[in-house]
Design an enzyme around this catalytic site. Structure first.
Site, PDB file in Angstrom:
ATOM      1  N   TRP A 165       3.333  -2.628  -0.825  1.00 46.56           N
ATOM      2  CA  TRP A 165       2.482  -3.788  -0.561  1.00 46.56           C
ATOM      3  C   TRP A 165       0.995  -3.483  -0.548  1.00 46.56           C
ATOM      4  CZ3 TRP A 165      -0.140  -2.021   3.508  1.00 46.56           C
ATOM      5  CH2 TRP A 165       0.505  -1.140   4.380  1.00 46.56           C
ATOM      6  N   ALA A 191       7.256  -5.513  -3.161  1.00 42.04           N
ATOM      7  CA  ALA A 191       7.433  -5.369  -1.714  1.00 42.04           C
ATOM      8  C   ALA A 191       7.639  -6.740  -1.080  1.00 42.04           C
ATOM      9  CB  ALA A 191       6.211  -4.697  -1.108  1.00 42.04           C
ATOM     10  N   GLY A 242       6.219   4.372  -2.371  1.00 44.18           N
ATOM     11  CA  GLY A 242       6.440   3.888  -1.014  1.00 44.18           C
ATOM     12  C   GLY A 242       6.486   5.046  -0.032  1.00 44.18           C
ATOM     13  N   GLU A 264       6.212   8.367  -5.923  1.00 44.51           N
ATOM     14  CA  GLU A 264       4.806   8.518  -5.534  1.00 44.51           C
ATOM     15  C   GLU A 264       4.754   8.104  -4.077  1.00 44.51           C
ATOM     16  OE1 GLU A 264       1.493   7.904  -4.240  1.00 44.51           O
ATOM     17  OE2 GLU A 264       1.251   6.199  -5.602  1.00 44.51           O
ATOM     18  N   GLN A 345       2.917  -3.145  10.893  1.00 47.21           N
ATOM     19  CA  GLN A 345       1.962  -2.068  10.616  1.00 47.21           C
ATOM     20  C   GLN A 345       0.918  -2.001  11.724  1.00 47.21           C
ATOM     21  OE1 GLN A 345       1.879   0.356   8.234  1.00 47.21           O
ATOM     22  NE2 GLN A 345       3.897  -0.401   7.644  1.00 47.21           N
ATOM     23  N   LYS A 348       2.402  -0.302  14.681  1.00 48.88           N
ATOM     24  CA  LYS A 348       2.616   1.129  14.413  1.00 48.88           C
ATOM     25  C   LYS A 348       1.292   1.898  14.570  1.00 48.88           C
ATOM     26  CE  LYS A 348       3.705   3.947  10.470  1.00 48.88           C
ATOM     27  NZ  LYS A 348       3.886   3.936   9.037  1.00 48.88           N
ATOM     28  N   GLU A 395       1.653  10.312   8.787  1.00 49.47           N
ATOM     29  CA  GLU A 395       0.834   9.364   8.040  1.00 49.47           C
ATOM     30  C   GLU A 395       0.734   8.082   8.869  1.00 49.47           C
ATOM     31  OE1 GLU A 395       2.526   7.653   4.460  1.00 49.47           O
ATOM     32  OE2 GLU A 395       0.595   7.839   3.478  1.00 49.47           O
ATOM     33  N   ILE A 396      -0.478   7.681   9.229  1.00 48.85           N
ATOM     34  CA  ILE A 396      -0.650   6.505  10.100  1.00 48.85           C
ATOM     35  C   ILE A 396      -0.793   5.231   9.277  1.00 48.85           C
ATOM     36  CG2 ILE A 396      -2.127   5.463  11.878  1.00 48.85           C
ATOM     37  CD1 ILE A 396      -2.769   8.326  12.825  1.00 48.85           C
TER      38      ILE A 396
HETATM   39  P1  ADP Z   1       6.467   0.777   3.783  1.00 47.78           P
HETATM   40  O1  ADP Z   1       7.011   1.476   4.983  1.00 47.78           O
HETATM   41  O2  ADP Z   1       5.070   1.142   3.482  1.00 47.78           O
HETATM   42  O3  ADP Z   1       6.722  -0.705   3.748  1.00 47.78           O
HETATM   43  P2  ADP Z   1       8.694   1.295   2.105  1.00 47.78           P
HETATM   44  O4  ADP Z   1       9.022   2.604   1.484  1.00 47.78           O
HETATM   45  O5  ADP Z   1       9.573   0.803   3.192  1.00 47.78           O
HETATM   46  O6  ADP Z   1       7.185   1.413   2.551  1.00 47.78           O
HETATM   47  O7  ADP Z   1       8.609   0.142   1.016  1.00 47.78           O
HETATM   48  C1  ADP Z   1       8.234   0.343  -0.320  1.00 47.78           C
HETATM   49  C2  ADP Z   1       9.188  -0.412  -1.212  1.00 47.78           C
HETATM   50  O8  ADP Z   1      10.479   0.168  -1.065  1.00 47.78           O
HETATM   51  C3  ADP Z   1       9.344  -1.888  -0.880  1.00 47.78           C
HETATM   52  O9  ADP Z   1       9.472  -2.625  -2.079  1.00 47.78           O
HETATM   53  C4  ADP Z   1      10.648  -1.911  -0.097  1.00 47.78           C
HETATM   54  O10 ADP Z   1      11.328  -3.144  -0.140  1.00 47.78           O
HETATM   55  C5  ADP Z   1      11.433  -0.846  -0.825  1.00 47.78           C
HETATM   56  N1  ADP Z   1      12.551  -0.264  -0.049  1.00 47.78           N
HETATM   57  C6  ADP Z   1      12.635  -0.105   1.286  1.00 47.78           C
HETATM   58  N2  ADP Z   1      13.822   0.450   1.631  1.00 47.78           N
HETATM   59  C7  ADP Z   1      14.514   0.640   0.487  1.00 47.78           C
HETATM   60  C8  ADP Z   1      15.797   1.176   0.167  1.00 47.78           C
HETATM   61  N3  ADP Z   1      16.628   1.625   1.115  1.00 47.78           N
HETATM   62  N4  ADP Z   1      16.177   1.224  -1.127  1.00 47.78           N
HETATM   63  C9  ADP Z   1      15.357   0.785  -2.100  1.00 47.78           C
HETATM   64  N5  ADP Z   1      14.134   0.266  -1.863  1.00 47.78           N
HETATM   65  C10 ADP Z   1      13.697   0.197  -0.589  1.00 47.78           C
END
Ligand code: ADP
Length: 492
Positions: A165, A191, A242, A264, A345, A348, A395-396
């Site tokens: 996001w 996201a 992510g 990444e 966020q 957190k 990572e904050i």
């Molecule tokens: P953040 O904690 O910064 O939101 P995430 O890694 O949770 O980062 O999210 C990044 C992307 O990964 C988003 O599109 C989210 O929906 C997706 N995502 C989160 N959990 C899963 C999962 N178990 N499998 C596949 N995609 C995921």
């Protein structure tokens, strides 16, 4: 600090926003008819209700992408024509860049100035990979014996792309550009916090003329839609940006189908300020390193190492600058810091601010929520942070910097590398030897000297260690979107 003004009425608020799923060139309702709300993080107000896809929709999208790859017009298109479609898309984005920037800001909270910058990056990326489409070449290989051997670079196939996001449009362009230039078809899951701009990009892609099934978009949640993409047997590759914890889950879940995965991920990037640096340049650089986009960058310079002899003066100047930061409505051009993306966020980040104080770091500025609505956090500075503290390790992903004093070059290189991450690092110095020696010694995919957050479409980007696998941008990413095939012919 400025007050939160009312959000101006946006041009797109008079339009019917697209909220459905894009599958096989059609805007469709989800099989189970579900939807979810998306917010303006400056106010917490709902701005749209968006179709929510799950495994059934992902399956439809993957089948469409497979058909487009194997037998649709895309499979017969000349490489140059793939490039032409990407150029066309870039032109359409350029025409609409202001509306896209406003929608991006409204949904993700980044300032309108930052969104406008992102849009330039999106356009550059699409054009850069449009140019690559007909320049991806194999080789002839000098084999032993009476044979001719050559290699073909072919698309990996159906690619699942899962994006975060913090840079919704830019991450979309980083993923679509190279994947499509190489002839793949894609199923993207944006996201859940920021579903809107991808939908508009889907409309523009159809207008550009991408054939049905080449680009599919399924909004939804990670554990449902995202996971379905990861485990689907007909998806050849996952490109993910992510959180590192999500990447660990994805790598395990992708194991059964031995999918190619590129990641990444995050970082805890060291930014090292030597006493011989230009003080003002270093203060400005460190400020930008941590506060750009409210610290919601995987490359954020959150571990700020400052040489002891200049530390007090440096901290004084940094804090003074941070006090002036204009916080508020992300759509006001005067605003320098908008809200964090979500309540989750915000909470957190505030939790880490508490932890920093409990673990003995000195809170010099901020540490609190800003305003009484929305998800804002004050620019925060912790001094006298020690390597073992949680705020120096985790990572904050917020506007929180920890200052770590150091005495010598060897000491700081050693401490900079004591992390599981390795995405980026920076050094501020006037000494050319120190700059080059640091660049060699630090374990990070990107090193900046006397600057920060300079990321260009043309240069490889990605992480050492747990900050990722593979590279995005530049020529480097093309190997991750192609398979190499060797063809050998008997001669004579
Ligand atoms: P953040 O904690 O910064 O939101 P995430 O890694 O949770 O980062 O999210 C990044 C992307 O990964 C988003 O599109 C989210 O929906 C997706 N995502 C989160 N959990 C899963 C999962 N178990 N499998 C596949 N995609 C995921």
């Amino acid at each position: 600090m400025t007050t939160l003004a009312a959000a101006p009425r946006l041009p797109m608020q008079t339009k019917n926003w697209q909220t459905k799923l894009l599958i096989d060139g059609q805007w469709v309702d989800p099989v189970d008819g579900k939807s979810f709300e998306t917010y303006n993080p400056a106010t917490g107000e709902v701005i749209a209700v968006v179709a929510e896809g799950n495994a059934k929709d992902i399956d439809k999208a993957v089948q469409a992408a497979r058909r487009a790859l194997e037998s649709g017009p895309w499979s017969r298109l000349d490489a140059a024509d793939r490039g032409r479609l990407l150029f066309k898309l870039a032109d359409l984005v350029e025409k609409e860049k202001e509306q896209l920037a406003q929608l991006e800001s409204l949904n993700c909270g980044k300032t309108i100035t930052d969104s406008r910058g992102d849009l330039e990056g999106v356009i550059n990326t699409l054009r850069y990979y449009a140019g690559w489409a007909d320049k991806i070449e194999g080789k002839t290989v000098p084999v032993r014996g009476s044979f001719l051997s050559y290699t073909l670079r072919q698309p990996v196939g159906v690619v699942g792309q899962i994006i975060p996001w913090n840079f919704p449009l830019l991450m979309l362009a980083w993923k679509w550009g190279p994947a499509l230039a190489c002839g793949n078809t894609v199923v993207m899951k944006p996201a859940e916090q920021t579903p809107l701009t991808a939908l508009r990009m889907g409309e523009l892609a159809l207008e550009a003329g991408f054939p049905p099934g080449v680009i599919n978009l399924v909004n939804g949640f990670g554990e449902t839609a995202g996971d379905a993409l990861v485990v689907h047997p007909d998806v050849d590759k996952i490109a993910f940006t992510g959180h590192v914890d999500t990447a660990k889950i994805i790598q395990k879940r992708a194991a059964d189908t031995l999918k190619r995965c590129t990641f990444e991920l995050g970082g805890k990037s060291p930014n090292v300020i030597f006493a011989d640096a230009d003080m003002q340049q270093a203060v400005d650089g460190a400020f930008h390193a941590i506060y750009f986009h409210g610290g919601q960058c995987c490359t954020a310079g959150s571990r700020l190492f400052v040489e002891e002899s200049i530390k007090d003066e440096f901290v004084r100047r940094l804090v003074e600058k941070a006090r002036q930061r204009r916080i508020g409505d992300q759509l006001d051009p005067a605003t320098e810091q908008g809200p964090q993306v979500s309540r989750e966020q915000q909470e957190k980040i505030l939790h880490y601010c508490d932890l920093g104080q409990k673990e003995g770091a000195r809170l010099v500025l901020g540490g609190k929520r800003w305003g009484d609505k929305g998800f804002f956090v004050e620019p925060t500075v912790f001094d006298n942070v020690a390597d073992h503290m949680t705020i120096a390790r985790d990572e904050i992903f917020g506007p929180v910097v920890g200052i770590l004093p150091f005495k010598s070059f060897d000491e700081v290189v050693d401490r900079a590398n004591k992390t599981y991450y390795g995405l980026a690092a920076a050094i501020f110095t006037k000494n050319i030897d120190k700059a080059h020696l640091f660049a060699r010694a630090v374990k990070a995919g990107t090193v900046w000297v006397n600057c920060y957050h300079v990321v260009d479409t043309t240069t490889p980007f990605g992480g050492f260690k747990m900050s990722g696998q593979g590279r995005e941008n530049g020529e480097a990413v093309l190997e991750h979107y192609t398979e190499i095939k060797t063809v050998t012919i008997k001669l004579g």
